[in-house]
Structure formats: structure tokens, C-alpha cells
Write a protein that holds these residues in place. Structure first.
Motif, PDB file in Angstrom:
ATOM      1  N   ASN A 266      -4.540 -48.591 -21.782  1.00 56.91           N
ATOM      2  CA  ASN A 266      -4.913 -49.728 -20.945  1.00 56.91           C
ATOM      3  C   ASN A 266      -4.813 -51.037 -21.719  1.00 56.91           C
ATOM      4  O   ASN A 266      -4.331 -52.052 -21.195  1.00 56.91           O
ATOM      5  N   GLU A 267      -5.262 -51.035 -22.959  1.00 59.57           N
ATOM      6  CA  GLU A 267      -5.185 -52.240 -23.780  1.00 59.57           C
ATOM      7  C   GLU A 267      -3.726 -52.618 -24.053  1.00 59.57           C
ATOM      8  O   GLU A 267      -3.371 -53.804 -24.093  1.00 59.57           O
ATOM      9  N   TYR A 268      -2.875 -51.615 -24.209  1.00 64.29           N
ATOM     10  CA  TYR A 268      -1.455 -51.894 -24.440  1.00 64.29           C
ATOM     11  C   TYR A 268      -0.819 -52.500 -23.191  1.00 64.29           C
ATOM     12  O   TYR A 268      -0.051 -53.472 -23.286  1.00 64.29           O
ATOM     13  N   ALA A 269      -1.142 -51.948 -22.016  1.00 58.51           N
ATOM     14  CA  ALA A 269      -0.635 -52.522 -20.774  1.00 58.51           C
ATOM     15  C   ALA A 269      -1.106 -53.961 -20.612  1.00 58.51           C
ATOM     16  O   ALA A 269      -0.358 -54.835 -20.159  1.00 58.51           O
ATOM     17  N   ASN A 270      -2.350 -54.232 -21.000  1.00 54.19           N
ATOM     18  CA  ASN A 270      -2.886 -55.590 -20.960  1.00 54.19           C
ATOM     19  C   ASN A 270      -2.105 -56.503 -21.902  1.00 54.19           C
ATOM     20  O   ASN A 270      -1.788 -57.650 -21.555  1.00 54.19           O
ATOM     21  N   HIS A 271      -1.790 -56.000 -23.075  1.00 52.76           N
ATOM     22  CA  HIS A 271      -0.989 -56.752 -24.044  1.00 52.76           C
ATOM     23  C   HIS A 271       0.375 -57.109 -23.453  1.00 52.76           C
ATOM     24  O   HIS A 271       0.829 -58.260 -23.553  1.00 52.76           O
TER      25      HIS A 271
END
Length: 211
Positions: free
Chosen positions: A144-149
Motif C-alpha cells: 500500500n505504501e508503495y502504491a502511494n509512492h
């Protein structure tokens, strides 16, 4: 449906200045995971799109539309575990849209906000079995954090991947860990958990109704 291949999608959205007056740039992005049982290899692919003037809710819908259109190329069909931190998207696709379709794309409170994109999302979901899963955002969930990035970067650059591209997840998480961040392990591919797809849309989605 149980014979369809399984993929996992982790998606997020960004709108820089969401809610402020004027045009706010935004983006939608995600990482698609597929485990090949024959080779026992996990593959990841990224995607992202951007718009110069949008909202978080519209980008949440675009995050699903783009992923499902990528998966639907060449007539492919999948079981999809779709994970997002947008309750607007997850509840809308697993609950609200069913009632809207039964009422001719109308809701009891009146017109549906972002109706054009809700119809596109329902149409893009056609042929797939999808389990919509919500995860709390900004809590250290690696995918999820990578998608946000990806979404924040695309919103700033106003860029698009042009479909799916080889993922940069491994390099990103390695860099994050070198800085003492992102200590949690990535979410395991969900092949060893029950798959609980959302119920089919009434009338096959019936997206052809006039806007």
C-alpha cells in the motif's frame, strides 16, 4: 470461477491539494502481483495515471479501472484480490453499486457523484471475480505504501505508465529499509487464504443506461 488464475492488486490514489479551490493535480497507481505455480515465481507489475484537475475519490475509482482494464487485455479473466485504503472505492464496489444498478443508477439521496467513473469501474470488473479488501492507509503496509509512492510521484510529474510495466517494488523497499523505514514484511501472495468474491452486479452491471 475457482479455476481462474489469482492476482493481487494493491492500489492507492493521490490528489495534491485535495479539497482546495482551483485545479488540483492527482494520480492513481498500483502494483499487480501474480504467482506462477509452475515456476513458483512471483511477478510484480506497476501502473499509474494522472490528471491535472481531479479529486481523491475520482482517483480511487481510476485506480481500479486502470488495473482491471490491464487485466482484461486479450480477454483474460482472473480472480482478483483488490486492496485499497479507499473505503469510498471498496464499499462502493462491494455494496453501494448493487443498489444503484437496481434503481437504474440512482440513489435514494439523489444523483450519484462520479457516476461516469462508477459505470466504468463496474464495466471494467465484468468477467472477473473480485474480492474488495480495505486496508488502513499510512500504517506501514509495504504494498500500500508503495502504491502511494507511485501515485504521489505521478501526481507531481503528471505522468502515466501507459499500461503495466516491470515493478520497482524491490528496489523501493530496499531503499526504504536502508533509511530505517518500512520494516514490515510485504503481504504474502494470497494463494493460501480463502477467496471471497463480491456478489455479482445485478443485470450484469447494466452500464449502458443513459448518463
Amino acid at each position: 470461477m475457482s479455476e481462474l488464475p489469482l492476482v493481487a492488486v494493491y492500489a492507492d490514489e493521490s490528489c495534491l491539494g485535495n479539497g482546495r479551490e482551483g485545479d488540483n493535480p492527482g494520480a492513481a497507481a498500483g502494483v499487480i502481483e501474480y504467482f506462477n505455480p509452475a515456476t513458483e515465481r512471483l511477478s510484480r507489475f506497476d501502473y499509474w495515471i494522472s490528471e491535472p484537475a481531479t479529486t481523491n475519490n475520482r482517483m480511487a475509482l481510476r485506480s481500479a479501472i486502470e488495473a482491471l482494464r490491464i487485466l482484461s487485455r486479450k480477454g483474460s479473466r482472473f480472480r482478483v484480490l483488490f486492496t485499497s485504503d479507499s473505503q469510498y472505492l471498496v464499499k462502493g464496489m462491494s455494496e453501494w453499486a448493487h443498489g444503484w444498478i437496481r434503481r437504474g443508477w440512482w440513489r435514494k439521496e439523489g444523483a450519484i457523484e462520479n457516476l461516469d467513473l462508477w459505470k466504468e469501474a463496474v464495466e471494467a470488473a465484468d468477467g472477473h471475480a473480485i474480492e474488495w479488501q480495505w486496508v488502513r492507509g499510512h500504517r506501514g503496509h509495504p504494498q500500500n505504501e508503495y502504491a502511494n509512492h507511485l501515485a504521489i510521484r505521478a501526481a507531481r510529474d503528471q505522468s502515466a505508465s501507459g499500461g503495466s510495466v516491470t515493478s520497482g517494488f524491490d528496489d523501493w523497499i530496499a531503499e526504504e529499509r536502508s533509511k530505517g523505514r518500512m520494516t514490515a514484511d510485504p503481504e504474502r501472495f494470497p494463494s493460501d487464504r480463502p477467496f471471497r468474491p463480491s456478489r455479482p452486479f445485478p443485470n450484469g452491471g447494466a452500464t449502458s443506461l443513459v448518463l
